[in-house]
Design an enzyme around this catalytic site. Structure first.
Site, PDB file in Angstrom:
ATOM      1  CG  HIS A   1      -0.163  -0.025   2.529  1.00 48.38           C
ATOM      2  ND1 HIS A   1       0.440   1.075   3.080  1.00 48.38           N
ATOM      3  CD2 HIS A   1       0.101  -1.056   3.376  1.00 48.38           C
ATOM      4  CE1 HIS A   1       1.034   0.753   4.210  1.00 48.38           C
ATOM      5  NE2 HIS A   1       0.853  -0.553   4.419  1.00 48.38           N
TER       6      HIS A   1
ATOM      7  CD  GLU B   1       1.280  -5.785   7.929  1.00 45.44           C
ATOM      8  OE1 GLU B   1       1.446  -6.994   7.642  1.00 45.44           O
ATOM      9  OE2 GLU B   1       2.083  -4.899   7.629  1.00 45.44           O
TER      10      GLU B   1
END
Length: 225
Positions: free
Chosen positions: A11, A95
């Site tokens: 990201h 994550e």
């Protein structure tokens, strides 16, 4: 059919990347991209179109972590394509779970403990170890392989995920050892990591350079499997 390329993006720059104090106010999943992160994601979309040589939305399929920062990264990348982009929100790409952190001191303490114990095996209190993430990435790959078997599967696969989950995807895909994994650093925000299909061997090759700490193997040239 197997896609010609599997492309991974971490990201864009998030609030947590620039100021860990934000964890005092927001849970990890709710962190947003910064203005710099939004810009990085837009550029990533342009780079992706240039790489695959097309902005046709039907030539790419995205798998996106559900965290806010990865969804925002995907939204910016998708703007470079002509038409509605096909994607799937994929929680297994999220994550590593950091538990119930209450302060930046908690983050620092975990960083120190994890580095001392070993990043792959250390389980964050009320959270996950990298080994736990490895297991769910492995499970996700079963879905990926089934998708590849579809006759109308696009030429390109894109995963929008996180630094740790990206490294663990590569570890699982290329069967790297724990020691090899622990030598790698997270890629920079919005760095494009490319796996290309070698049609002669019918296997994928890593065509991107990875940052390493103290190399025990030559990761500076593309790794072949």
């Amino acid at each position: 059919m197997k896609p010609e390329k599997i492309i991974l993006f971490r990201h864009g720059e998030s609030e947590g990347n620039v100021d860990r104090n934000v964890y005092n106010e927001k849970p990890d999943y709710a962190l947003n991209l910064t203005e710099q992160g939004l810009s990085q994601a837009k550029v990533a979309g342009e780079q992706l179109v240039k790489l695959i040589g097309s902005n046709k939305s039907e030539e790419v399929f995205f798998y996106v972590s559900p965290l806010f920062r990865t969804r925002q990264t995907f939204e910016q990348i998708a703007k470079s394509f002509d038409g509605k982009v096909n994607y799937r929100e994929e929680p297994r790409l999220r994550e590593q779970e950091w538990g119930h952190l209450k302060s930046t001191d908690d983050c620092k303490a975990i960083d120190i403990a994890r580095d001392s114990y070993g990043p792959f095996y250390y389980r964050i209190p009320d959270g996950e170890s990298a080994a736990d993430v490895y297991d769910r990435i492995s499970d996700f790959m079963s879905t990926l392989y089934r998708d590849f078997d579809k006759v109308d599967y696009p030429k390109n696969t894109v995963l929008v995920l996180h630094g740790m989950s990206l490294r663990l995807f590569l570890m699982r895909w290329f069967h790297w050892t724990v020691e090899e994994f622990e030598k790698l650093e997270n890629p920079e925000n919005c760095k494009m990591v490319v796996l290309s299909l070698n049609k002669q061997t019918n296997k994928y090759e890593l065509n991107s350079l990875l940052k390493i700490k103290n190399p025990i193997h030559n990761f500076q040239s593309p790794i072949k499997i």
